[in-house]
Design a protein around this motif. Sequence first.
Motif, PDB file in Angstrom:
ATOM      1  N   ILE A 174      42.337  68.302   4.562  1.00 48.94           N
ATOM      2  CA  ILE A 174      42.343  69.024   5.835  1.00 48.94           C
ATOM      3  C   ILE A 174      41.006  68.867   6.541  1.00 48.94           C
ATOM      4  CG2 ILE A 174      42.509  71.306   6.900  1.00 48.94           C
ATOM      5  CD1 ILE A 174      45.188  70.168   6.036  1.00 48.94           C
ATOM      6  N   ASP A 175      39.926  68.797   5.773  1.00 50.83           N
ATOM      7  CA  ASP A 175      38.605  68.599   6.383  1.00 50.83           C
ATOM      8  C   ASP A 175      38.554  67.302   7.186  1.00 50.83           C
ATOM      9  OD1 ASP A 175      37.710  70.954   5.300  1.00 50.83           O
ATOM     10  OD2 ASP A 175      36.583  70.018   3.660  1.00 50.83           O
ATOM     11  N   GLN A 176      39.342  66.317   6.771  1.00 50.18           N
ATOM     12  CA  GLN A 176      39.343  65.033   7.474  1.00 50.18           C
ATOM     13  C   GLN A 176      40.071  65.101   8.812  1.00 50.18           C
ATOM     14  OE1 GLN A 176      37.643  62.201   6.384  1.00 50.18           O
ATOM     15  NE2 GLN A 176      36.847  63.764   4.988  1.00 50.18           N
ATOM     16  N   THR A 177      40.882  66.143   9.026  1.00 47.38           N
ATOM     17  CA  THR A 177      41.560  66.294  10.316  1.00 47.38           C
ATOM     18  C   THR A 177      40.643  66.930  11.364  1.00 47.38           C
ATOM     19  OG1 THR A 177      42.486  68.501   9.855  1.00 47.38           O
ATOM     20  CG2 THR A 177      43.767  66.590   9.126  1.00 47.38           C
ATOM     21  N   ASN A 178      39.502  67.457  10.923  1.00 54.43           N
ATOM     22  CA  ASN A 178      38.514  67.996  11.848  1.00 54.43           C
ATOM     23  C   ASN A 178      37.988  66.865  12.735  1.00 54.43           C
ATOM     24  OD1 ASN A 178      36.438  69.328  13.139  1.00 54.43           O
ATOM     25  ND2 ASN A 178      35.145  69.503  11.318  1.00 54.43           N
ATOM     26  N   TYR A 179      37.986  67.075  14.043  1.00 58.04           N
ATOM     27  CA  TYR A 179      37.554  66.008  14.958  1.00 58.04           C
ATOM     28  C   TYR A 179      36.143  65.532  14.658  1.00 58.04           C
ATOM     29  CZ  TYR A 179      34.230  68.749  17.700  1.00 58.04           C
ATOM     30  OH  TYR A 179      33.131  69.457  18.096  1.00 58.04           O
ATOM     31  N   GLU A 180      35.327  66.406  14.058  1.00 53.78           N
ATOM     32  CA  GLU A 180      33.932  66.042  13.783  1.00 53.78           C
ATOM     33  C   GLU A 180      33.814  64.967  12.704  1.00 53.78           C
ATOM     34  OE1 GLU A 180      31.369  70.086  14.445  1.00 53.78           O
ATOM     35  OE2 GLU A 180      32.812  70.072  12.787  1.00 53.78           O
ATOM     36  N   SER A 181      34.835  64.803  11.868  1.00 54.15           N
ATOM     37  CA  SER A 181      34.723  63.891  10.729  1.00 54.15           C
ATOM     38  C   SER A 181      34.604  62.430  11.149  1.00 54.15           C
ATOM     39  CB  SER A 181      35.914  64.066   9.787  1.00 54.15           C
ATOM     40  OG  SER A 181      37.112  63.644  10.396  1.00 54.15           O
ATOM     41  N   ILE A 182      35.209  62.091  12.274  1.00 54.03           N
ATOM     42  CA  ILE A 182      35.087  60.742  12.834  1.00 54.03           C
ATOM     43  C   ILE A 182      34.177  60.771  14.051  1.00 54.03           C
ATOM     44  CG2 ILE A 182      36.301  58.817  13.938  1.00 54.03           C
ATOM     45  CD1 ILE A 182      36.885  58.997  10.999  1.00 54.03           C
ATOM     46  N   GLY A 183      34.438  61.687  14.952  1.00 53.76           N
ATOM     47  CA  GLY A 183      33.557  61.891  16.094  1.00 53.76           C
ATOM     48  C   GLY A 183      33.917  61.121  17.345  1.00 53.76           C
ATOM     49  N   GLY A 184      34.697  60.042  17.232  1.00 56.54           N
ATOM     50  CA  GLY A 184      34.995  59.256  18.423  1.00 56.54           C
ATOM     51  C   GLY A 184      36.241  58.404  18.266  1.00 56.54           C
ATOM     52  N   SER A 185      36.753  57.941  19.401  1.00 58.06           N
ATOM     53  CA  SER A 185      37.931  57.069  19.439  1.00 58.06           C
ATOM     54  C   SER A 185      37.603  55.813  20.234  1.00 58.06           C
ATOM     55  CB  SER A 185      39.111  57.793  20.100  1.00 58.06           C
ATOM     56  OG  SER A 185      39.507  58.913  19.342  1.00 58.06           O
ATOM     57  N   PRO A 186      37.888  54.632  19.707  1.00 57.07           N
ATOM     58  CA  PRO A 186      37.582  53.401  20.423  1.00 57.07           C
ATOM     59  C   PRO A 186      38.625  53.080  21.496  1.00 57.07           C
ATOM     60  CG  PRO A 186      38.600  52.875  18.334  1.00 57.07           C
ATOM     61  CD  PRO A 186      38.445  54.374  18.363  1.00 57.07           C
ATOM     62  N   ILE A 187      38.183  52.400  22.544  1.00 60.34           N
ATOM     63  CA  ILE A 187      39.116  51.791  23.489  1.00 60.34           C
ATOM     64  C   ILE A 187      39.379  50.376  22.996  1.00 60.34           C
ATOM     65  CG2 ILE A 187      39.538  51.064  25.868  1.00 60.34           C
ATOM     66  CD1 ILE A 187      37.692  53.230  26.838  1.00 60.34           C
ATOM     67  N   ILE A 188      40.635  50.088  22.692  1.00 63.52           N
ATOM     68  CA  ILE A 188      41.004  48.778  22.156  1.00 63.52           C
ATOM     69  C   ILE A 188      41.659  47.943  23.248  1.00 63.52           C
ATOM     70  CG2 ILE A 188      42.401  47.566  20.442  1.00 63.52           C
ATOM     71  CD1 ILE A 188      42.199  49.943  18.640  1.00 63.52           C
ATOM     72  N   GLY A 189      41.181  46.696  23.384  1.00 63.92           N
ATOM     73  CA  GLY A 189      41.769  45.788  24.369  1.00 63.92           C
ATOM     74  C   GLY A 189      40.837  45.449  25.510  1.00 63.92           C
ATOM     75  N   VAL A 190      39.563  45.884  25.425  1.00 61.77           N
ATOM     76  CA  VAL A 190      38.590  45.541  26.456  1.00 61.77           C
ATOM     77  C   VAL A 190      37.544  44.603  25.869  1.00 61.77           C
ATOM     78  CG1 VAL A 190      38.917  47.618  27.845  1.00 61.77           C
ATOM     79  CG2 VAL A 190      37.252  47.653  25.968  1.00 61.77           C
ATOM     80  N   ASN A 191      36.803  43.939  26.766  1.00 62.13           N
ATOM     81  CA  ASN A 191      35.832  42.923  26.355  1.00 62.13           C
ATOM     82  C   ASN A 191      34.493  43.538  25.944  1.00 62.13           C
ATOM     83  OD1 ASN A 191      36.954  40.165  26.669  1.00 62.13           O
ATOM     84  ND2 ASN A 191      37.381  40.880  28.743  1.00 62.13           N
ATOM     85  N   GLY A 192      34.545  44.406  24.981  1.00 66.05           N
ATOM     86  CA  GLY A 192      33.340  45.050  24.507  1.00 66.05           C
ATOM     87  C   GLY A 192      33.691  46.255  23.662  1.00 66.05           C
ATOM     88  N   ASN A 193      32.666  46.891  23.133  1.00 70.80           N
ATOM     89  CA  ASN A 193      32.852  48.051  22.278  1.00 70.80           C
ATOM     90  C   ASN A 193      32.572  49.335  23.055  1.00 70.80           C
ATOM     91  OD1 ASN A 193      33.308  46.665  19.671  1.00 70.80           O
ATOM     92  ND2 ASN A 193      31.215  45.932  19.981  1.00 70.80           N
ATOM     93  N   VAL A 194      33.579  50.196  23.124  1.00 70.86           N
ATOM     94  CA  VAL A 194      33.467  51.477  23.822  1.00 70.86           C
ATOM     95  C   VAL A 194      34.055  52.554  22.925  1.00 70.86           C
ATOM     96  CG1 VAL A 194      34.064  52.814  25.880  1.00 70.86           C
ATOM     97  CG2 VAL A 194      33.694  50.342  26.064  1.00 70.86           C
TER      98      VAL A 194
END
Length: 312
Positions: free
Chosen positions: A256-276
Amino acid sequence: MKIAVDAMGGDLAPQAIVEGVIQAASELPSEARIVLIGRENIILDIFKQNNFTPVNIDIVHAEDVIEMGEHPTKALSQKPNSSIGIGFRLLKEKEVDIFCSAGNTGAMHVGALFSIKAIEGVLRPAIAGFVPQVGGGHSIMLDIGANADCKPEVLSQFGEIGSLFAQHTFQIDNPRVALMNIGEEEQKGSLTAQATYPLLKANKKINFIGNIEGKDLFNDKADVIVTDGFTGNILFKLGESLYDIMKKRGIQDDFIDQTNYESIGGSPIIGVNGNVMIAHGVSSPLAIRNMIGWAYKQVKSKAYQHIAQALN
């Protein structure tokens, strides 16, 4: 490697953002530097409050801020010297390797499309979420909010670009791709889901395992979960709510601790010419610290280059 972070974006910015950067700075490998974008005097004041002397952090001054409620396209055009505007300029000019922000999600998505643009051949870039699995590790779910309505062709491509992302980010040789649906049978679901299934099934570039249901979200059935941004956003935030409920009830559980948004902290945008990478608007210092750690992994994976090569 240079990891750019928007110091001014987010409901708790700049205090929480800068404190998260301070925490992350000591944990990054020596090859990595953080580029903190925002009002320099405020950033330096927070450094002073924390008795922190930056060693692997550069500051790029940005006077303007795109607020959370502003219209994305208007704000980007009217505030080119905002922290988000400057961040995308640095990314486009390859002065940084990734740009991360907890600020206006719409501005981050539009900024990516206007600056580094979509990879040639990508119909719709997606925001992807890392979904913890009961057996350990994560699945990648896309989309979780960028595209509320999707045509079958777009969903089918999510399966392909998601598979490539999982392969190079999680080092999975043959990622299992599944379509989120209301039943496992091929003919189940909306007209869109029914039309998407045969497209995924016919794609020889992916390991399509069929439909999964909501009950399978955390059950190690798939490495890539394909869905539209409307459904994906609801599922993702429902998953995040588990941690808050358990915490209020005084229950602690490693999964359940892994479902906390803080555990990852971010979401990538996939399909663009760079890392966001886009962080939660209410990101805490812990969330920012963890996001920066994942940002490092994303740059090292070179996932977007692999996606571009595969589509071309």
